[in-house]
Design an enzyme around this catalytic site. Structure first.
Site, short mmCIF file in Angstrom:
data_model
loop_
_atom_site.label_atom_id
_atom_site.label_comp_id
_atom_site.label_asym_id
_atom_site.label_seq_id
_atom_site.Cartn_x
_atom_site.Cartn_y
_atom_site.Cartn_z
N ARG A 28 26.97 43.74 43.21
CA ARG A 28 28.62 43.61 43.16
C ARG A 28 28.98 42.99 44.57
O ARG A 28 29.78 41.86 44.48
CB ARG A 28 29.58 44.61 42.72
CG ARG A 28 30.94 44.13 42.31
CD ARG A 28 31.85 45.09 41.77
NE ARG A 28 32.89 44.71 41.22
CZ ARG A 28 34.17 44.94 41.59
NH1 ARG A 28 34.33 45.90 42.64
NH2 ARG A 28 35.42 44.54 41.25
N ILE A 54 37.99 39.43 40.61
CA ILE A 54 36.73 39.87 40.23
C ILE A 54 37.26 41.12 39.48
O ILE A 54 38.02 41.76 40.10
CB ILE A 54 35.57 40.26 41.32
CG1 ILE A 54 34.19 40.82 40.62
CG2 ILE A 54 36.12 41.20 42.22
CD1 ILE A 54 33.16 41.01 41.64
N SER A 55 36.82 41.46 38.31
CA SER A 55 37.42 42.42 37.41
C SER A 55 36.98 43.69 37.77
O SER A 55 35.87 43.94 38.41
CB SER A 55 37.06 42.14 35.85
OG SER A 55 37.58 41.04 35.37
N GLN A 56 37.86 44.71 37.49
CA GLN A 56 37.44 46.08 37.65
C GLN A 56 36.30 46.60 37.22
O GLN A 56 36.06 46.21 36.04
CB GLN A 56 38.79 46.95 37.36
CG GLN A 56 38.44 48.65 37.49
CD GLN A 56 39.59 49.25 36.59
OE1 GLN A 56 40.52 48.65 36.12
NE2 GLN A 56 39.45 50.53 36.72
#
Length: 206
Positions: A28, A54-56
């Site tokens: 990530r 950027i999504s959880q």
């Protein structure tokens, strides 16, 4: 740090081991700005520029596990490539991943980052995600990474029979929604938990 993140996701109810295995191998920190790399394995959304995030990781895992539902996935569409992280995770659970992004600088950024990972079964498209990708339809699963007031009909039509779509829906108050196509003209809707996503917008930005 990735292993610790996976442990936290598992403790918070994510039980799809195939999804967790994909999150374990996707770096990530490669998908965020260098200044934020130290926070890459927090279970939090982070800014990626152009008003996007950027999504959880928990949300990424939740959405992919919901559309997968223990099945092998053939062809998947992601609406909202962003930085490319979710597409990389999807690549670990699907035979083919198509991902569409409306903001050209983000599309180019994701293309560079995903190219470095050598994922030949991920295809990135610059275009209006609300229209989906009819040329590649139908899809076994569709994951939408931005919230509209309603699910675009074009996306519902591109879902294969038996396929699932997961998307946030709403304005200031949003919920995650899962829609399963049961037949040519039959969709079943299930509302999941409250979420917070950037808005789904039409058109493209150069």
């Amino acid at each position: 740090m990735r292993a610790a993140l996976v442990d936290r996701l598992r403790a918070n109810g994510i039980d799809d081991e195939r999804v967790l295995a994909s999150i374990l191998v996707v770096p990530r920190h490669h998908f965020v700005d260098e200044a934020l790399a130290s926070r890459a394995y927090e279970d939090a959304a982070l800014p990626i520029g152009h008003g996007q995030t950027i999504s959880q990781p928990w949300i990424v895992a939740r959405m992919i596990a919901a559309v997968r539902h223990g099945r092998e996935l053939g062809k998947v569409l992601e609406v909202g490539t962003g930085c490319g992280y979710q597409a990389a995770v999807l690549a670990g659970v699907a035979r083919e991943v198509y991902s569409i992004e409306r903001v050209r600088p983000l599309h180019e950024l994701a293309r560079g980052r995903l190219r470095a990972m050598r994922l030949p079964h991920v295809r990135l498209v610059f275009g209006d995600g609300m229209l989906g990708l009819p040329s590649a339809a139908p899809f076994d699963a569709i994951v939408v990474a931005a919230a509209g007031l309603k699910i675009p009909d074009a996306l519902l039509q591109q879902l294969a029979p038996g396929g699932r779509l997961v998307a946030p829906e709403g304005g200031t108050r949003q919920r995650l929604v899962m829609i399963e196509r049961k037949g040519a003209h039959n969709w079943v809707r299930t509302e999941l938990e409250p979420v917070r996503f950037v808005p789904l917008r039409p058109g493209v930005l150069l």
